[in-house]
Every structure is written in structure tokens, then in C-alpha cells.
Scaffold this motif. Structure first.
Motif, PDB file in Angstrom:
ATOM      1  N   THR A  77      57.519  42.155  29.079  1.00  0.00           N
ATOM      2  CA  THR A  77      57.116  43.231  29.200  1.00  0.00           C
ATOM      3  C   THR A  77      55.438  42.733  28.788  1.00  0.00           C
ATOM      4  O   THR A  77      54.605  43.389  29.036  1.00  0.00           O
ATOM      5  CB  THR A  77      57.457  43.781  27.835  1.00  0.00           C
ATOM      6  OG1 THR A  77      57.518  43.118  26.825  1.00  0.00           O
ATOM      7  CG2 THR A  77      58.675  45.000  28.409  1.00  0.00           C
ATOM      8  N   GLY A  78      55.181  41.463  28.868  1.00  0.00           N
ATOM      9  CA  GLY A  78      53.739  41.169  28.006  1.00  0.00           C
ATOM     10  C   GLY A  78      52.844  40.492  29.654  1.00  0.00           C
ATOM     11  O   GLY A  78      51.705  40.780  29.887  1.00  0.00           O
ATOM     12  N   GLY A  79      54.003  40.843  30.629  1.00  0.00           N
ATOM     13  CA  GLY A  79      53.447  40.584  32.270  1.00  0.00           C
ATOM     14  C   GLY A  79      53.040  39.352  32.701  1.00  0.00           C
ATOM     15  O   GLY A  79      52.706  39.084  33.835  1.00  0.00           O
ATOM     16  N   ASN A 124      56.515  43.679  34.682  1.00  0.00           N
ATOM     17  CA  ASN A 124      55.570  41.391  35.056  1.00  0.00           C
ATOM     18  C   ASN A 124      55.895  41.869  37.189  1.00  0.00           C
ATOM     19  O   ASN A 124      56.959  42.534  38.007  1.00  0.00           O
ATOM     20  CB  ASN A 124      55.878  40.777  34.840  1.00  0.00           C
ATOM     21  CG  ASN A 124      57.763  40.518  35.300  1.00  0.00           C
ATOM     22  OD1 ASN A 124      58.506  39.659  34.639  1.00  0.00           O
ATOM     23  ND2 ASN A 124      58.127  40.838  35.812  1.00  0.00           N
ATOM     24  N   PRO A 125      54.967  40.905  37.867  1.00  0.00           N
ATOM     25  CA  PRO A 125      55.769  41.064  38.948  1.00  0.00           C
ATOM     26  C   PRO A 125      56.332  40.814  39.697  1.00  0.00           C
ATOM     27  O   PRO A 125      57.061  39.451  39.044  1.00  0.00           O
ATOM     28  CB  PRO A 125      53.942  39.617  39.487  1.00  0.00           C
ATOM     29  CG  PRO A 125      53.188  39.831  38.566  1.00  0.00           C
ATOM     30  CD  PRO A 125      53.750  40.072  37.572  1.00  0.00           C
ATOM     31  N   ALA A 157      53.601  52.946  34.410  1.00  0.00           N
ATOM     32  CA  ALA A 157      53.737  51.567  34.552  1.00  0.00           C
ATOM     33  C   ALA A 157      53.225  51.009  35.984  1.00  0.00           C
ATOM     34  O   ALA A 157      53.064  50.073  36.504  1.00  0.00           O
ATOM     35  CB  ALA A 157      55.679  50.907  35.117  1.00  0.00           C
ATOM     36  N   VAL A 158      52.779  52.483  36.297  1.00  0.00           N
ATOM     37  CA  VAL A 158      51.769  51.936  37.756  1.00  0.00           C
ATOM     38  C   VAL A 158      50.634  51.228  37.466  1.00  0.00           C
ATOM     39  O   VAL A 158      50.822  49.260  38.379  1.00  0.00           O
ATOM     40  CB  VAL A 158      50.855  53.308  37.766  1.00  0.00           C
ATOM     41  CG1 VAL A 158      49.489  52.711  39.456  1.00  0.00           C
ATOM     42  CG2 VAL A 158      51.597  54.303  38.458  1.00  0.00           C
ATOM     43  N   ARG A 159      50.058  50.506  36.209  1.00  0.00           N
ATOM     44  CA  ARG A 159      49.435  49.484  36.333  1.00  0.00           C
ATOM     45  C   ARG A 159      49.564  47.728  35.818  1.00  0.00           C
ATOM     46  O   ARG A 159      49.334  47.332  36.095  1.00  0.00           O
ATOM     47  CB  ARG A 159      48.434  50.106  35.468  1.00  0.00           C
ATOM     48  CG  ARG A 159      49.502  49.943  33.818  1.00  0.00           C
ATOM     49  CD  ARG A 159      48.379  50.573  32.380  1.00  0.00           C
ATOM     50  NE  ARG A 159      49.756  51.333  31.780  1.00  0.00           N
ATOM     51  CZ  ARG A 159      49.166  51.245  30.286  1.00  0.00           C
ATOM     52  NH1 ARG A 159      48.201  50.418  30.155  1.00  0.00           N
ATOM     53  NH2 ARG A 159      50.076  51.964  29.536  1.00  0.00           N
TER      54      ARG A 159
END
Lengths: 240, 278
Positions: A77-79, A124-125, A157-159
């Protein structure tokens, strides 16, 4: 030294993590695991790797951190993670299925379940690895959306939603099209456009001029063959 | 208490949470005790492994709440798979993070917690009861309201425990076992070895004390009680036995290993199998 298809796939997977910096590379499956470690040993030295259990480790196995499952979920979730998941089915927008084949209420083939694919893709990616490119995997419609594709992203969540690339045993694919559907980005050596077209169950964007996937350098081949996979397990996952 | 005494506190129709993850540190002695009982119609919450396989193969589960079922080194749980393919199992299929936040919500007496997972995925389609919630702040983002996974009882397995219910893990990952205990009205903890309280921190750091006695109802000493799943560092997964489990028809497996009167009969049957392989 000429590279096998499996070795080209390892490099194609490694390239997915190029430029990612200090994030966790989470590879699912053998070829992506070899790719993540190759990237870490060469052009992406800041990547974080796990031992497959709860430890962050350097390529030589030195423990440098603790990552049990609940911290792993927080990291998602932190990406600060780029996962390469498998896909039993994948559609043109990158919707991925690992849960079941057939009707969800009574599947013809029960698979793993959604696992963490929904949380991964929104946070995340995400990239995908498909060892056997076929119309059954690259399908018009997935039976259960586990990983969220480009056409279904919730606005909030697009970002964070980033489908980076898909690597198969035939080529590398990205979503660099106006509607963010799948595009052939490069062909592995020896593979034709026609073969990819036939093995894909939907109309794929194919540029006029398709480059070849980069082949491993001599130094990369040595690392793959002597350090990362001396037993040659890679050639059992990709046999061509 | 014994595994059977712990399970005697459970009833048909209950919601039971099971700790561990995949084929790792599963409270299998307690699961085997469940199979010896007549308890059925369970709702089971688990990061699923062979615990799920055993219970669904024996027809004890009405509804399963999970994100997956796997044996780790064998990717697909064969009995979970078979039950789903014959339509014999009601499933609440959630994402891994949704399960975690559901456990946190239950442990904190919250009805739900917001989570950025599930939206856009099939999880929303197959769980029509799931609701969303909007951030009351400027961002206004919509989240899934992961419902609290409150349970009647939790079953977990740890490396060491004292008689009072202080449970210690010595392996690399706590999984979610403390959350399962806090999310349940009653928790039963089995352990590899029962020790005096002072011994728990004699050679191990205090943060290995994963489960606290005020959340624990009963303690069971069950050496090898996680078998055949892993219980590091006491023992790894019994891969050969797991393979046998995954490739043997359930009636045959259950008849050979699970038909004895108690846990020690199971352990004796495993020893006999091991001797026979030499």
C-alpha cells in the motif's frame, strides 16, 4: 555465446525493474526471480529482494531487513514495490486472473484464489510473466478479475495504478496505446509477429516496426549461467 | 488440555479462525481433533492451506472466508480445489489485505476498516454484500469497507507457550496469529513445547511473545502439532508427507492417518509410514 529463449526472458523480466530505485522487487515464478536478481546485480543495484519468506536479503543471502506478511502488505500500500505476478488469464487491458477458470460459482478449474492481486494492482506497479503464450491465457475476457486492468481502475487509485509490462516466452508487451490496451513492444529472437498474433486471443496493437528484445550481454549470460541458475532450471520453464 | 478437550468447547455452526499461512505453522493437531469430533457446518476464516483441505474434504465447512488455499511447494490445495469444482463449498473470496483489515477491525471492535483493495476487481462481483465508504476528508476517495471478521473461536499453533496462554513464535514470521486470537471470543493455542513462564524469555527476545494470555482460553501441548506444515525453527515442512497427502485419495489418507482415537495415534501412523519408507 548465444542466449537461449529462457535467458532472453530472464533479461526481459530484469528490464521491468530498470530505473525503479529502492523498491522491493517481488517476482512470482522462477524466470522473474532470476530477472529480479539479475537486475539487482547489474543495472538496478538499489532494488530490495526477499528470501521468499520473511527476510530482506542481499544477493549473497546477507539479511538486511525483516518483512513478514503484514509488513509486506503495508509495503504494497505504500507503493515501494514492483511485483511481477503470474497470470492464468490476461485480457487486452491487463485484467488478470489467477483465481479460477469457468463460472466462479462452480469453476471448471479452481486455481489459487485472488491472493493479493486486487491490493497489488491498486497500490504498486505491477507487471506480468506468462511462460506459455497462448490464446487460453491471452483471452478476450477473464473469468474472474483478480489483478485490475486499465479499464477498471477506481478513480481514487488512478494515481497509484501502474501496469508496467507483460513478458511472455514470445515477446514483451506494454500498454502504450491511446486506450491503454496491450501492445507488442518487442519480439524475442526467432519469434515472428504472426506467431504472436496466432497465440493471442484478442486483437493486439502491433506497430509497423517491432524491435527485437534485447539479448543478454556476455556478462549477464555469465551471471545467469554461473551464479544465478547453475542447474539450468530456467530452460525447464521456457523450453523453446 | 488435549486437542480433543479444546475442540470439545466448539459447536457446529460456529465461525472459526485458523492461524498460520498456506502450509506454514498450521494448528493441524487441533484440525485433526476437529475431524475426530462431530462438529460440522463451520464458517472458517483462514489464509488457507491443508487446514482447509482437511476440513472441506471431511465435509465440515459450510462457508470458507479466504484469499487463497495453497500448499506452497505444491501450488494448488487438492481438496479445496475438488470441493470448489464439485460446487460443495460456499466461498467468501477476499483479497489478502481485505482479510487482514477484517481481522484488525474485529480485534479493534470496529464494524469495518477502509481498504484500497477490491474495487475494480471481481471480489466486488462475487461478494455482493460488500459495501464501500467514502473518505470524509478533501480527497473524497472511495474505499472498500472491509467487514470485521469476528469469530467464535481461533485456533493457532506456536513454538512455545506457558500454561497461562502466553504464546511465543520463534520462526521468521508471526503471520496473523495474534490478530486471530484478538478477533475471537475464545482462542485455543497449541504449542510444540509447554514451558515455564520464565523460560519463554530466557533465550529469546520479548517481542517473540506473540499471543497474550488475556486473549487465550486454552493451551494445548502438541509436539509436531503443525505436522506436516512447517514450524520453524523446530521443524521444516514434511515435503514427502505433504506430497503423499496431495496425491492420496482422501478416504485412503484419512483411513490410514486420521482414524486413530487421538493425536498420538496420528503421530504413530506417521512414524510407521516413515519407517516403511526406509
Amino acid at each position: 555465446m548465444s542466449a537461449s529463449r529462457a535467458e532472453t526472458c530472464v533479461v526481459a523480466c530484469a528490464e521491468a525493474w530498470r530505473g525503479d530505485g529502492e523498491v522491493l522487487a517481488s517476482p512470482m515464478g522462477l524466470i522473474p526471480s532470476l530477472g529480479a536478481r539479475l537486475a539487482r546485480l547489474t543495472f538496478s543495484p538499489d532494488l530490495l529482494l526477499t528470501d521468499g519468506e520473511a527476510m530482506l536479503v542481499r544477493p549473497d543471502g546477507t539479511v538486511e531487513g525483516w518483512l513478514p506478511y503484514r509488513r509486506h502488505l503495508a509495503l504494497v500500500t505504500g507503493g515501494r514495490r514492483h511485483v511481477m505476478m503470474g497470470a492464468s488469464q490476461l485480457d487486452r487491458y491487463g485484467n488478470q486472473n489467477i483465481s479460477c477458470v469457468g463460472d466462479w460459482a462452480r469453476p471448471t478449474r479452481q486455481l489459487l484464489g485472488v491472493r493479493g492481486a486486487p491490493v497489488n494492482t491498486l497500490n504498486n506497479p505491477t507487471s506480468y510473466w506468462v511462460p506459455r503464450h497462448s490464446p487460453r491465457v491471452f483471452t478476450e475476457r477473464v473469468d474472474m478479475v483478480c489483478g485490475v486492468g486499465n479499464d477498471r481502475v477506481p478513480p481514487g487509485a488512478v494515481r497509484f495504478h501502474r501496469l508496467r509490462r507483460v513478458v511472455s516466452d514470445l515477446g514483451v508487451f506494454d500498454f502504450a496505446t491511446p486506450d491503454r490496451s496491450l501492445r507488442l513492444a518487442s519480439l524475442h529472437p526467432g519469434v515472428t509477429v504472426e506467431r504472436v498474433r496466432e497465440a493471442t486471443g484478442f486483437a493486439l496493437t502491433i506497430p509497423d516496426d517491432v524491435p527485437r528484445t534485447r539479448e543478454p550481454t556476455a556478462a549477464e549470460l555469465t551471471l545467469i549461467r554461473e551464479v544465478l541458475d547453475p542447474d539450468g532450471a530456467r530452460d525447464r520453464e521456457v523450453t523453446a | 488440555m488435549t486437542p480433543d478437550e479444546a475442540v470439545a468447547r466448539l459447536r457446529s455452526g460456529m465461525t472459526v479462525g485458523i492461524g498460520g499461512w498456506g502450509s506454514r505453522r498450521k494448528p493441524m493437531a487441533l484440525v485433526r481433533a476437529l475431524l475426530r469430533s462431530t462438529i460440522t457446518d463451520l464458517t472458517v476464516i483462514s489464509y488457507g492451506g491443508p487446514d482447509i483441505g482437511h476440513l472441506v474434504a471431511a465435509g465440515r465447512v459450510r462457508r470458507l472466508v479466504t484469499a487463497f488455499a495453497t500448499l506452497d511447494s505444491i501450488p494448488l490445495e487438492p481438496h479445496f480445489r475438488a470441493a470448489r469444482e464439485r460446487g460443495a463449498l460456499e466461498l467468501t473470496e477476499l483479497d489478502e489485505a481485505m482479510v487482514m483489515w477484517g481481522l484488525y477491525a474485529a480485534a479493534h471492535r470496529m464494524p469495518f476498516l477502509p481498504v484500497r483493495a477490491g474495487l475494480g476487481s471481481g471480489v466486488m462481483d462475487v461478494n455482493p454484500a460488500l459495501r464501500t465508504v467514502r473518505s470524509p476528508y478533501e480527497d473524497g476517495e472511495e474505499f472498500v469497507a472491509a467487514p470485521a471478521l469476528r469469530m467464535d473461536a481461533a485456533l493457532v499453533h506456536v513454538n512455545r507457550a506457558d500454561r497461562l496462554g502466553n504464546g511465543q513464535y520463534l520462526g521468521p514470521d508471526p503471520y496473523f496469529d495474534d490478530l486471530f486470537c484478538r478477533a475471537a471470543d475464545a482462542a485455543y493455542v497449541s504449542c510444540e513445547r509447554l514451558v515455564e513462564t520464565a523460560e519463554l524469555t530466557k533465550d529469546a527476545a520479548p517481542q517473540t511473545l506473540l499471543v497474550q494470555r488475556h486473549h487465550v482460553t486454552g493451551v494445548v501441548e502438541a509436539p509436531d502439532g503443525a505436522h506436516f506444515t512447517s514450524c520453524d525453527p523446530d521443524h521444516g515442512r514434511d515435503e514427502a508427507f505433504q506430497k503423499l497427502y496431495a496425491t492420496t485419495p482422501w478416504p485412503e489418507f484419512a483411513g490410514r492417518f486420521l482414524s486413530g482415537g487421538d493425536e498420538s495415534a496420528y503421530q504413530a501412523a506417521v512414524r510407521a509410514w516413515r519407517e516403511g519408507r526406509r
